[in-house]
Write a protein that holds these residues in place. Structure first.
Motif, PDB file in Angstrom:
ATOM      1  N   THR A   1      -2.078 -43.578  -8.791  1.00  0.00           N
ATOM      2  CA  THR A   1      -3.425 -43.055  -9.050  1.00  0.00           C
ATOM      3  C   THR A   1      -4.356 -44.155  -9.570  1.00  0.00           C
ATOM      4  O   THR A   1      -5.472 -44.307  -9.079  1.00  0.00           O
ATOM      5  CB  THR A   1      -3.365 -41.894 -10.055  1.00  0.00           C
ATOM      6  OG1 THR A   1      -2.471 -40.906  -9.550  1.00  0.00           O
ATOM      7  CG2 THR A   1      -4.726 -41.262 -10.257  1.00  0.00           C
TER       8      THR A   1
ATOM      9  N   LYS B   1     -13.585 -30.040  -8.898  1.00  0.00           N
ATOM     10  CA  LYS B   1     -13.533 -31.502  -9.000  1.00  0.00           C
ATOM     11  C   LYS B   1     -14.261 -32.141  -7.817  1.00  0.00           C
ATOM     12  O   LYS B   1     -14.944 -33.145  -7.978  1.00  0.00           O
ATOM     13  CB  LYS B   1     -12.068 -31.977  -9.027  1.00  0.00           C
ATOM     14  CG  LYS B   1     -11.322 -31.593 -10.281  1.00  0.00           C
ATOM     15  CD  LYS B   1     -11.742 -32.451 -11.461  1.00  0.00           C
ATOM     16  CE  LYS B   1     -11.169 -31.896 -12.755  1.00  0.00           C
ATOM     17  NZ  LYS B   1     -11.834 -32.462 -13.936  1.00  0.00           N
TER      18      LYS B   1
ATOM     19  N   GLU C   1     -10.012 -38.825  -9.939  1.00  0.00           N
ATOM     20  CA  GLU C   1      -8.704 -39.200 -10.469  1.00  0.00           C
ATOM     21  C   GLU C   1      -7.743 -38.002 -10.492  1.00  0.00           C
ATOM     22  O   GLU C   1      -6.572 -38.129 -10.141  1.00  0.00           O
ATOM     23  CB  GLU C   1      -8.864 -39.774 -11.878  1.00  0.00           C
ATOM     24  CG  GLU C   1      -7.609 -40.467 -12.367  1.00  0.00           C
ATOM     25  CD  GLU C   1      -7.898 -41.432 -13.515  1.00  0.00           C
ATOM     26  OE1 GLU C   1      -9.073 -41.585 -13.889  1.00  0.00           O
ATOM     27  OE2 GLU C   1      -6.926 -41.995 -14.031  1.00  0.00           O
ATOM     28  N   ASP C   2      -8.251 -36.846 -10.893  1.00  0.00           N
ATOM     29  CA  ASP C   2      -7.406 -35.648 -10.954  1.00  0.00           C
ATOM     30  C   ASP C   2      -6.972 -35.220  -9.559  1.00  0.00           C
ATOM     31  O   ASP C   2      -5.861 -34.734  -9.364  1.00  0.00           O
ATOM     32  CB  ASP C   2      -8.168 -34.506 -11.640  1.00  0.00           C
ATOM     33  CG  ASP C   2      -8.509 -34.865 -13.068  1.00  0.00           C
ATOM     34  OD1 ASP C   2      -7.645 -35.434 -13.738  1.00  0.00           O
ATOM     35  OD2 ASP C   2      -9.643 -34.590 -13.496  1.00  0.00           O
TER      36      ASP C   2
ATOM     37  N   SER D   1      -4.154 -37.625  -8.517  1.00  0.00           N
ATOM     38  CA  SER D   1      -2.854 -37.392  -9.166  1.00  0.00           C
ATOM     39  C   SER D   1      -2.254 -36.060  -8.730  1.00  0.00           C
ATOM     40  O   SER D   1      -1.034 -35.912  -8.719  1.00  0.00           O
ATOM     41  CB  SER D   1      -2.973 -37.484 -10.689  1.00  0.00           C
ATOM     42  OG  SER D   1      -3.838 -36.507 -11.180  1.00  0.00           O
TER      43      SER D   1
END
Lengths: 217, 187
Positions: A64, B8, B21-22, B25
């Protein structure tokens, strides 16, 4: 039933979950009778189980953060906006100062005309405010955007904004100016000529007025 | 979860990069998995998965919020991987062995939670073998098999990801299954 075509096709339909009840009945019936197809069906089931059991693979560590580091840079404007959203008090303070100083700056740049506080018997000539001889000005005198020449008397404070004080008249006889005319004003003399002084002057005035307002009550 | 992701995406569309980013991931394992099973090489899979997320980010404004984000994202990933497979086709067979060994490394890391050493070796070898056999399939069958059996996606979703009719997906799944059956029946 043709083993190679029909039966196998039904097996695949079964695995996709597309089989109708009638087709299911036919397939079951055929499988009970034909060992070759039974074997084929068994192998297919085993195959899918084996493939499913290869297990999941996880992305490498830091995947990430690597992606985030390689993203194209976002617009600066957006970054500032988010910064401001995260710090509301700072934003409020910044807005306050911007408004306050902009109003002070605009009043500094505003009208280049000579202005003078309201007092009688004052002469204004070529951006110069003159207190004529024999005239006594009572109260504080404020001159803006102009010079001040004092020939008479002032009883109070003198404030000159964006200007100078001219002591007497240049082309007049010098001996006419004695120490009494130089001390013609009985109070404090304040000259404000630079913008930072102007800001300071405004702030001081504001604070003084706040406190005097408080004391008046 | 889907609503959180949608939220998001809205933030990313407004220009908030950190919201992405969320998303990364949350989907990283799935996307990496698809790439790895199709390309067979850990380094290339990582490279492809990363590229897929970057493409998704730069083209996020083309994503229609009414649709499924996972489908859209997997489509980017599979397209990139299929392109890569096509480009490297000439040395395809030379690579096969190397790929297999890399898969082995991958599994030796993953196998930690398995209890018995003997079983571990057995399943490790078996998994490597299956992985190699999937990789030996022609790309068009490989992609449907990976999406169908490793990600367990519905046929309809696979059709959307690969932009082919559901009927074609079924045919390819059938053929892929038959091909693998012949390789795996003696296991």
């Amino acid at each position: 039933m043709d083993c190679n075509k029909q039966a196998v096709a039904l097996m695949h339909k079964y695995m996709d979950g597309d089989l109708t009840q009638e087709e299911e009945r036919r397939l079951r019936h055929h499988l009970q009778a034909c060992s070759t197809c039974q074997n084929h069906f068994h192998e297919l089931k085993k195959t899918t189980t084996l493939i499913k059991n290869t297990g999941p693979v996880s992305a490498p560590k830091n995947f990430t953060s690597n992606v985030m580091a390689n993203l194209p840079k976002e617009k600066k404007k957006k970054r500032y906006t988010r910064f401001l959203q995260k710090h509301p008090i700072l934003t409020a303070a910044a807005v306050f100062f911007i408004l306050m100083f902009s109003s002070v700056f605009t009043t500094w740049n505003q009208d280049q005309q000579v202005t003078v506080s309201k007092q009688e018997n004052l002469e204004i000539r070529d951006n110069t405010v003159i207190v004529p001889e024999g005239v006594t000005v009572n109260g504080d005198l404020v001159v803006r955007n102009g010079d001040l020449r004092i020939e008479g008397q002032i009883n109070g404070d003198v404030t000159i904004i964006n200007g100078d004080i001219i002591e007497g008249q240049a082309d007049h006889q010098l001996e006419g100016i004695d120490s009494s005319t130089l001390q013609a004003y009985s109070g404090e003399l304040t000259e404000v000529n630079k913008i930072h002084e102007w800001v300071w002057y405004q702030t001081k005035n504001a604070i003084t007025s706040i406190f005097s307002f408080g004391s008046d009550e | 979860m889907e609503t959180m992701i949608k939220q998001k995406i809205k933030e990313v569309k407004k220009g908030d990069q950190s919201a992405f980013e969320d998303i990364v991931s949350f989907y990283q394992n799935k996307v990496y998995h698809i790439c790895f099973r199709m390309i067979g090489n850990a380094y290339e899979a990582e490279d492809l998965a990363q590229e897929a997320f970057i493409r998704a980010y730069t083209n996020i404004h083309t994503f229609d919020n009414r649709r499924k984000f996972s489908t859209w994202l997997y489509r980017i990933a599979t397209n990139l991987t299929i392109d890569r497979i096509r480009k490297k086709k000439p040395d395809y067979h030379l690579d096969a062995q190397v790929r297999g060994t890399e898969g082995l490394d991958m599994y030796s890391q993953l196998a930690a939670d398995q209890a018995l050493p003997e079983e571990e070796v057995e399943s490790l070898e078996l998994q490597t073998y299956i992985h190699k056999e999937i990789l030996a399939l022609p790309p068009k069958y490989r992609s449907v098999i990976v999406l169908r059996y490793l990600d367990e996606l519905p046929l309809q979703d696979i059709a959307e990801i690969l932009d082919i009719p559901v009927g074609t997906v079924k045919t390819r799944v059938h053929r892929g299954r038959e091909a693998l059956r012949k390789k795996l029946r003696h296991v």
